[in-house]
Design a protein around this motif. Sequence first.
Motif, PDB file in Angstrom:
ATOM      1  N   ALA A 495       0.857  -1.185   0.000  1.00 37.92           N
ATOM      2  CA  ALA A 495       0.000   0.000   0.000  1.00 37.92           C
ATOM      3  C   ALA A 495       0.895   1.238   0.000  1.00 37.92           C
ATOM      4  O   ALA A 495       1.533   1.556   0.994  1.00 37.92           O
ATOM      5  CB  ALA A 495      -0.904  -0.012   1.227  1.00 37.92           C
ATOM      6  N   GLU A 496       0.938   1.930  -1.127  1.00 37.29           N
ATOM      7  CA  GLU A 496       1.809   3.102  -1.252  1.00 37.29           C
ATOM      8  C   GLU A 496       1.449   4.199  -0.252  1.00 37.29           C
ATOM      9  O   GLU A 496       2.299   4.976   0.174  1.00 37.29           O
ATOM     10  CB  GLU A 496       1.744   3.647  -2.681  1.00 37.29           C
ATOM     11  CG  GLU A 496       2.259   2.707  -3.752  1.00 37.29           C
ATOM     12  CD  GLU A 496       3.771   2.498  -3.656  1.00 37.29           C
ATOM     13  OE1 GLU A 496       4.462   3.405  -3.157  1.00 37.29           O
ATOM     14  OE2 GLU A 496       4.242   1.414  -4.062  1.00 37.29           O
ATOM     15  N   SER A 497       0.173   4.255   0.137  1.00 38.46           N
ATOM     16  CA  SER A 497      -0.273   5.351   1.000  1.00 38.46           C
ATOM     17  C   SER A 497       0.352   5.314   2.388  1.00 38.46           C
ATOM     18  O   SER A 497       0.357   6.333   3.086  1.00 38.46           O
ATOM     19  CB  SER A 497      -1.800   5.316   1.130  1.00 38.46           C
ATOM     20  OG  SER A 497      -2.223   4.089   1.702  1.00 38.46           O
ATOM     21  N   VAL A 498       0.875   4.145   2.821  1.00 39.65           N
ATOM     22  CA  VAL A 498       1.426   4.069   4.177  1.00 39.65           C
ATOM     23  C   VAL A 498       2.941   4.227   4.202  1.00 39.65           C
ATOM     24  O   VAL A 498       3.531   4.270   5.283  1.00 39.65           O
ATOM     25  CB  VAL A 498       1.045   2.735   4.865  1.00 39.65           C
ATOM     26  CG1 VAL A 498      -0.460   2.564   4.919  1.00 39.65           C
ATOM     27  CG2 VAL A 498       1.708   1.546   4.186  1.00 39.65           C
ATOM     28  N   ILE A 499       3.580   4.325   3.046  1.00 42.70           N
ATOM     29  CA  ILE A 499       5.043   4.328   2.981  1.00 42.70           C
ATOM     30  C   ILE A 499       5.642   5.418   3.867  1.00 42.70           C
ATOM     31  O   ILE A 499       6.533   5.163   4.687  1.00 42.70           O
ATOM     32  CB  ILE A 499       5.529   4.498   1.527  1.00 42.70           C
ATOM     33  CG1 ILE A 499       5.141   3.283   0.683  1.00 42.70           C
ATOM     34  CG2 ILE A 499       7.035   4.734   1.490  1.00 42.70           C
ATOM     35  CD1 ILE A 499       5.882   2.020   0.997  1.00 42.70           C
ATOM     36  N   GLY A 500       5.169   6.648   3.716  1.00 43.04           N
ATOM     37  CA  GLY A 500       5.732   7.752   4.495  1.00 43.04           C
ATOM     38  C   GLY A 500       5.533   7.579   5.984  1.00 43.04           C
ATOM     39  O   GLY A 500       6.442   7.823   6.785  1.00 43.04           O
ATOM     40  N   SER A 501       4.340   7.142   6.379  1.00 42.50           N
ATOM     41  CA  SER A 501       4.046   6.973   7.804  1.00 42.50           C
ATOM     42  C   SER A 501       4.866   5.847   8.417  1.00 42.50           C
ATOM     43  O   SER A 501       5.378   5.972   9.541  1.00 42.50           O
ATOM     44  CB  SER A 501       2.552   6.698   7.994  1.00 42.50           C
ATOM     45  OG  SER A 501       1.767   7.787   7.542  1.00 42.50           O
TER      46      SER A 501
END
Length: 584
Positions: A495-501
């Motif tokens: 899931a790319e959306s969680v990479i930064g977090s």
Amino acid sequence: NPLRLQASAMANRATTRSARGFLLVITTAALTAQAFSNSDIGQRRSISNPHSGIQTQCQPWRPSSQNQRIARGYSSSSPLNQTRRPGNPITGLFSDMASSISSSLSSGKPSFNVDVLDQKLNAAVDQASWEDIRTKLEGQQTEEEKAFRSNVEKGIGKASPLNKVRLFDESNSESDIRVTFFRDHASWCPYCQKVWLTLEEKRIPYRIEKVNMRCYGDKTREFMNLQPSGAIPVAKIDGETYNQSNDIIFALEEKFPNHKKLLPEDPMMRQDAQQLFRLERALFSSWMYWLTGSNSPRTKLAFVDTLTEVERALESSSGGDFFLGKDVSLVDFMFTPFLERMAASMIYFKGYPIRVAKGEKTDFPAVNRWFDAMETLDSYHLTKGDFYSHCWDLPPQLGGCTYDTPSEPYTKAINGERTLDGARGSWDLPLEPHNQGVEPDWDFLGQDEGAAKREAVERLSFNHNAIVGFAARGAGKRGMPPFSAPLSDPNAVPAESVIGSVDTTLKLVSTAMLEGVDNQKTTAEMKAIANLIKAEGGDEHRDNVIDSLAYLRDRIGVPRDMRLPAARQLRAHLNWSIGIILEA
């Protein structure tokens, strides 16, 4: 939408209660490939070496439908412990199938602006970069720790599962290598462990090629051409291929006479060795029947009686605590992989302890002294696994293991769910010595808590981009078809959306291991990040971040990724971050 909620719940259960797996820290390629390996439990393995004077037959194990019965798993009621997979390794396969279906229902674009959140995460705290973390780590490392990566690359110094070549010291060069050793990626295979121990103890230079296991990956065409059955280990020695573990071991003993001898030359001792080899096969069979079959008193008694014979054999060994006395031999290496896995599986699945911490009462003192003797060997330090890793790697290799009621508190303790007294999570800080008596600490490494944390930070920081991407599979889309090893998913889509977090959280986890969770600044920063994750991303994003951290935590493999003290610290510090995010 009730259907969507139900599908989301299925996905969360399948993802967060993560099963036995591995933290893939070697290379980016290892993360994206099928980073697991093939054990040959269940393969017929025979040896007949005219020069050794010893013959043994390793019988195949084919689990019947009765052998494959699996009892239910266990889960804890606390929010933090709900991020752990229950104690049934095989149920993970079916959870993953459900997750694969349900993820397609809930895999739309995130409802928040990911770039804005990532920018706010970077601006929210005075956070160290990965380069800063490496610099801080190097400031705390010993000279030996600093040389770790260089030594791994050169194949010298203390061995590591990360080695691709093994020269032992600078007196050897790659041109001296006569052996190529094909072993499993994940350090699961007991037969590979026998060969690995032999190569290390004899200090024979060798090259390593890693092979996937069928239960979580495919084998290359090149390997299948070399070994049509697909079984491992395999070795090429002076250009000749050996495809059975015992044949490899005897060939090493014969072809490298100037290296340490592991077979006795005395005829009487060779006769003793042959009898002990037969005892090892009897022990293996009785273990298999109880572990994978019924929980009848008869199968338990057969195992206990055979283990008692092993105890008596060790008691009668003169001059030392190994099977043939004061020096380690091939007899010890034949027993090692299975006694190690028996110690893990019998307490986890049956509630029957074998290996205890020093000073604790046991029905098998000689067996425990043998373990102590093995733990003086660098070769064993390299290949030894922990209880958690073994108890998740055995079921997919054997077709399943059966639980017995007395195992429940031990299963929970090994899985990180609850301490033996039920007071709190067994993977929560501060860690209890010997996991409250369930599994002895690895004091034989001579490693203090700080050194264990530095080892964990080194593994995280060295390959952080790949590790973050791997963790994001926990919130991503499950791959199809599934593999029988729980949550082994080489086709998963992160899931790319969680990479930064996840990246931000792992930096703070690393900082906490270097500075301590009692450091007010580090804890305050973790709370600030948790609040941002919840406020900007919402509950769904927060849960996805937790799923990713839990996915990573439950895949830290011993010995492949790191040794047990480091693994315990990393698992516990990941739980520290998960707990703070849950409270946001």
